[in-house]
Structure formats: structure tokens, C-alpha cells
Enzyme design. Structure first.
Site, mmCIF file in Angstrom:
data_model
loop_
_atom_site.group_PDB
_atom_site.id
_atom_site.type_symbol
_atom_site.label_atom_id
_atom_site.label_comp_id
_atom_site.label_asym_id
_atom_site.label_seq_id
_atom_site.Cartn_x
_atom_site.Cartn_y
_atom_site.Cartn_z
ATOM 1 N N ASP A 112 0.812 -1.221 0.000
ATOM 2 C CA ASP A 112 0.000 0.000 0.000
ATOM 3 C C ASP A 112 0.848 1.274 0.000
ATOM 4 O O ASP A 112 0.346 2.355 0.313
ATOM 5 C CB ASP A 112 -0.962 -0.005 1.203
ATOM 6 N N HIS A 149 23.942 0.659 -18.018
ATOM 7 C CA HIS A 149 22.892 1.043 -17.063
ATOM 8 C C HIS A 149 23.134 0.452 -15.679
ATOM 9 O O HIS A 149 22.204 0.041 -14.990
ATOM 10 C CB HIS A 149 21.509 0.644 -17.597
ATOM 11 N N ASP A 203 27.152 8.996 -13.675
ATOM 12 C CA ASP A 203 26.132 9.604 -14.541
ATOM 13 C C ASP A 203 24.982 9.971 -13.622
ATOM 14 O O ASP A 203 24.221 9.099 -13.189
ATOM 15 C CB ASP A 203 25.706 8.600 -15.619
ATOM 16 N N ASP A 225 21.598 16.191 -16.770
ATOM 17 C CA ASP A 225 22.065 14.831 -17.083
ATOM 18 C C ASP A 225 23.552 14.924 -17.371
ATOM 19 O O ASP A 225 23.945 15.291 -18.478
ATOM 20 C CB ASP A 225 21.269 14.317 -18.294
ATOM 21 N N HIS A 230 20.589 13.110 -26.621
ATOM 22 C CA HIS A 230 19.128 13.170 -26.678
ATOM 23 C C HIS A 230 18.683 14.548 -26.242
ATOM 24 O O HIS A 230 19.441 15.290 -25.605
ATOM 25 C CB HIS A 230 18.522 12.079 -25.780
ATOM 26 N N HIS A 261 15.008 12.009 -21.040
ATOM 27 C CA HIS A 261 14.978 11.756 -22.483
ATOM 28 C C HIS A 261 13.759 12.509 -22.980
ATOM 29 O O HIS A 261 12.642 12.006 -22.951
ATOM 30 C CB HIS A 261 14.884 10.259 -22.784
ATOM 31 N N GLU A 280 27.189 12.985 -25.319
ATOM 32 C CA GLU A 280 27.709 11.996 -24.380
ATOM 33 C C GLU A 280 28.363 10.782 -25.043
ATOM 34 O O GLU A 280 27.904 9.650 -24.876
ATOM 35 C CB GLU A 280 26.586 11.532 -23.440
ATOM 36 N N TYR A 331 33.935 1.935 -24.013
ATOM 37 C CA TYR A 331 33.794 0.924 -22.963
ATOM 38 C C TYR A 331 34.496 -0.334 -23.432
ATOM 39 O O TYR A 331 34.108 -0.920 -24.443
ATOM 40 C CB TYR A 331 32.309 0.641 -22.694
ATOM 41 N N ARG A 356 32.809 7.782 -20.073
ATOM 42 C CA ARG A 356 31.800 8.593 -20.769
ATOM 43 C C ARG A 356 31.920 10.004 -20.225
ATOM 44 O O ARG A 356 32.183 10.185 -19.028
ATOM 45 C CB ARG A 356 30.379 8.042 -20.556
ATOM 46 N N GLU A 364 29.588 13.529 -20.438
ATOM 47 C CA GLU A 364 28.265 13.992 -20.895
ATOM 48 C C GLU A 364 27.983 15.403 -20.409
ATOM 49 O O GLU A 364 28.052 15.678 -19.207
ATOM 50 C CB GLU A 364 27.175 13.052 -20.352
HETATM 51 N N1 GLY Z 1 21.385 9.220 -17.779
HETATM 52 C C1 GLY Z 1 20.653 8.799 -18.881
HETATM 53 C C2 GLY Z 1 21.313 9.175 -20.132
HETATM 54 O O1 GLY Z 1 22.445 9.606 -20.128
HETATM 55 O O2 GLY Z 1 20.725 9.114 -21.176
HETATM 56 MN MN MN Z 2 21.980 11.389 -21.272
HETATM 57 MN MN MN Z 3 23.382 10.508 -18.440
#
Ligand code: GLY
Ligand code: MN
Ligand code: MN
Length: 432
Positions: free
Chosen positions: A32, A237, A254, A265, A348, A355, A378, A382, A400, A402
Site C-alpha cells: 500500500d 545502465h 552519470d 544529465d 538526446h 529523455h 555523451e 567501454y 563517458r 556527458e
Molecule cells: N542518464 C541517462 C542518459 O544519459 O541518457
Molecule cells: Mn543522457
Molecule cells: Mn546521463
């Protein structure tokens, strides 16, 4: 007082139209208990209203009552548990609705409101199956009641076709909020760089970053933070965030903050002990070279595909230089061999959703960037710990970088620029 976004929306859908836009629904976390409520981005964009169980009905032709909100009525007993509700009164006085009713009356009122308009704007299949069903049932009945004066809409149009195009181009007020969201996230990344030490847990860094988000007024992380050390950085991820930070490894973070609805982001990758090894630096500088070249391209008239292509070219050439790939870069690109090490998109749109909405292709052609759009940039490389035929020194490295970039009339504006990304800057910050 109707919000400017709503006034613009009314102008765009025109007088032959009605729009029905529901709020988000509560989501069960377990038994709940619910997840913390987060408003639907389209609904929030138009109304600014932050409660669940609400529906906005917008009828530009109705000069008296163009904007109706159906909301949860005041309820002193429930408000003791769940907090204050704006109620029907507040929907008008605080949120500018020209009419407001308890949400329980939506079902009986909706057909009369739809009656006679040509276009119904409604985003079917958007997580509200009961409202989808209700609208279909009402339209069916209206079709049968033509002789009694009912007339059903001739077209049902996705609200997103209008709202998402609006959301794609940010207003100065939105840019200010996005700048704040990015500044808050950048501070979190800086604090993580300063605090990281071998022996700590990834979740300690996650907690530290999210502490800085919250203490600066961010509602929450804009998405689940990724804090991946060593080879965990090669899992795109990765969200377990429970490994121990090891001397000599890199840490990829990230993490972005959500500030008054708007996401940032940001990804940064840095050495846990404060000094890049030579091999780490080789990969890092290659990703940074690609990232900075791509940020420079974020200008009106350029397409996301063109920028992505540039990141592929720079990184593939670099992979050959470093011995990760062997052969002719042009051929390796054609055969998509780079995907072994660079397997995701370049970026994106960013806005209320991490996103964010907005079309990337128009009539199957890649869309050109326009001032007011915000894109992430970004690229990454890897190298799986199990990769075959690559120099051993690169195994298990993930990098990465970004940033969040606003398209302007001229040079790109990097909203997330406060988070350092030059290797020397990072090392200097971490040696303090
Ligand atoms: N953190 C999600 C992305 O970089 O798209
Ligand atoms: Mn992103
Ligand atoms: Mn990201």
C-alpha cells in the site's frame, strides 16, 4: 491569468478543438506504499498543477471558460494524512483555471464538453487506460445520438503533436531552471571528485551526490544515478552502486538533478586515487576530444545524426591509433566495428523529461537543431574486461563524458560547464 504555455497551446490547437490532458497517476511501490508522486510532464507544462487525480480540459472557442480543471476536492480528513489539496477553489484562484470541478464529475461532464468540436486532442495510450476507455465510450455514444443533437469529433489528434513541439524549444524561463538543475548537478559531481577515496563504497558517493542535489532544492535525481567503478563503468545502465572503490580504477558517475520539473544529465569519469594512469588517460583524452568536437557542432542547422557521425569518426580513428581496432577507419565505420566499444547514441533532447520529447526525424529526414533546443552530448568508450585481441592495459576501462548543451543563435552554451572535464583540472581538484 492563464499561463503563457497554455495560452500558446490554445492558439496552436485553434477554435475547432478541445484538448483533454490528464495528470500522472500514483504508482505503487509495494503493497500500500506509493512511489513519491511525480507529475506528468505534459500536464505540468500546461498547468503547473502538481497533484494526482486531475484532468485539464481546454476549449479555446469557449471565451468564458476556456480552461477547466477537474481536481481532488478538499477533504480535511484525507488532508491530515496526505497534505493540503488545492481543491476546486484553489484550481481557480491559484492555478488560473476558468472553471473547476471535483474529479468525480469528469465522467458525466466530458461528453457535453466534447460535443460539437471538430478535433479532439487526446494522447491515447499514455498510461491512463480508464480515461482512454471512457473517451472511446463517450464518442461511440455521441455517434449514435446524432439525431438528438450530439456530434462527435471528426479527428482525434495526439496532444503530443502540439505540446511536444512546444516543449522542444525552451523559453528563457525554462532555460533558467535548466541552468539551475545543471549547476546543482555539477556541484554534486565536484563534491564526488573531492570526496572519492579507495576503500569507499560506490553508494557512499551516490549518497553524497544526492545529498547535494537535495540540499540545493532539487526534488530528486532526474533518473537513477549510475556510480560505476572499475569494470562496472562498462555496464551502461549499472545502478547497483554497491562495489568498493579500488586504488587505480576509474569511477564513472552519470547523475543529474531534477529542479522544479527540469532535468540535468551529467556524466564525468575520474580516477579514484586522483591520478589517471597513462592507459586511462589515452582513452579519456580520446573521448574528451570527440566530446568537445561534438559540443562545438551543437548549432542551428546541424542534425543529431551529423554530430553522432563525427563522434564515430573521431573515436574510431582513435581506437585504431590505440590498437583497440585494426584496419582502415572508414571500413571499420562502414562495418560498424566501433560498436564493440561505442554502442550507444550520441545524445538526446533534455527538458522536463531526461529523455525529452520532440521528434528527431521529420518525414524520415534527420531534424536540424534550432535555437532553444537542449541536447546532451555523451560519447563514451567501454572496453569489456572480457574483450579479445585488445591491449591488456585497456581491459575493463569505461569512460563517458556527458554535457547538457543549449542551442543558441551562435556558439553552443554548455549548461553543465561548471563540472570540470579536462584531465588536468580534475587532477588538480582532487589533489586539494
Ligand atoms: N542518464 C541517462 C542518459 O544519459 O541518457
Ligand atoms: Mn543522457
Ligand atoms: Mn546521463
Amino acid at each position: 491569468m492563464i499561463r503563457p504555455q497554455l495560452a500558446e497551446f490554445m492558439k496552436r490547437i485553434g477554435e475547432d478543438s478541445i484538448a483533454i490532458v490528464p495528470s500522472a497517476r500514483e504508482a505503487t511501490r509495494s503493497n500500500d506504499s506509493n512511489f513519491r508522486f511525480r507529475q506528468d510532464s505534459d500536464f505540468y507544462y500546461l498547468t503547473g498543477f502538481e497533484e494526482p487525480e486531475a484532468v485539464a480540459v481546454i476549449r479555446p472557442a469557449d471565451k468564458e471558460q476556456p480552461y477547466t480543471l477537474f481536481v481532488r476536492p478538499r477533504d480535511p480528513e484525507k488532508e491530515v494524512w496526505d497534505g493540503r489539496r488545492a481543491g476546486v477553489e484553489g484550481a481557480r484562484s491559484e492555478y488560473g483555471a476558468s472553471a473547476a470541478f471535483p474529479i468525480g464529475e469528469f465522467e458525466e461532464k466530458v461528453a457535453d464538453m466534447i460535443n460539437g468540436v471538430t478535433n479532439l486532442y487526446y494522447r491515447i495510450g499514455n498510461g491512463n487506460p480508464e480515461i482512454d476507455d471512457l473517451i472511446v465510450a463517450r464518442i461511440r455514444r455521441m455517434r449514435m445520438m446524432g439525431r438528438k443533437g450530439m456530434s462527435a469529433p471528426q479527428a482525434i489528434i495526439d496532444t503530443g503533436a502540439v505540446i511536444h513541439e512546444m516543449r522542444l524549444i525552451k523559453t528563457p524561463e525554462e532555460i533558467e531552471l535548466m541552468q539551475r538543475a545543471a549547476d546543482i548537478a555539477a556541484e554534486g559531481h565536484i563534491e564526488a571528485m573531492k570526496a572519492a577515496r579507495p576503500g569507499m563504497k560506490e553508494y557512499e558517493i551516490e549518497a553524497l551526490i544526492e545529498y547535494h542535489f537535495r540540499r540545493n532544492g532539487a526534488a530528486a535525481p532526474a533518473y537513477t544515478s549510475i556510480v560505476g567503478s572499475g569494470a562496472n563503468a562498462t555496464v551502461l545502465h549499472y545502478v547497483n552502486n554497491d562495489a568498493t572503490l579500488r586504488d587505480g580504477d576509474l569511477l564513472l558517475i552519470d547523475a543529474g538533478a531534477e529542479y522544479r520539473g527540469y532535468a540535468s544529465d551529467i556524466t564525468r569519469t575520474f580516477p579514484i586515487n586522483g591520478r589517471f594512469t597513462e592507459a586511462q588517460r589515452e582513452i579519456y583524452d580520446l573521448v574528451l576530444e570527440a566530446q568537445m568536437a561534438c559540443v562545438e557542432m551543437v548549432r542551428p542547422g546541424v542534425t543529431n545524426d551529423e554530430i553522432k557521425q563525427r563522434s564515430i569518426e573521431i573515436q574510431t580513428e582513435g581506437m585504431v591509433r590505440l590498437g583497440l581496432l585494426k584496419g582502415d577507419p572508414a571500413k571499420l565505420i562502414e562495418e560498424e566495428k566501433y560498436k564493440q566499444f561505442y554502442m550507444h547514441g550520441l545524445g538526446h533532447y533534455l527538458g522536463l523529461d531526461v529523455h525529452d520529447v520532440g521528434r528527431y526525424y521529420v518525414r524520415e529526414e534527420p531534424r536540424k537543431l534550432e535555437p532553444g533546443m537542449v541536447m546532451t552530448v555523451e560519447p563514451g568508450i567501454y572496453v569489456s574486461p572480457d574483450a579479445k585481441d585488445v591491449p591488456e592495459k585497456y581491459l575493463g576501462l569505461g569512460v563517458r563524458i556527458e554535457d547538457d548543451v543549449l542551442v543558441t543563435d551562435g556558439a553552443p552554451r554548455v549548461l553543465s560547464g561548471k563540472a570540470p572535464k579536462q584531465a588536468e583540472e580534475i587532477e588538480a581538484l582532487m589533489s586539494r
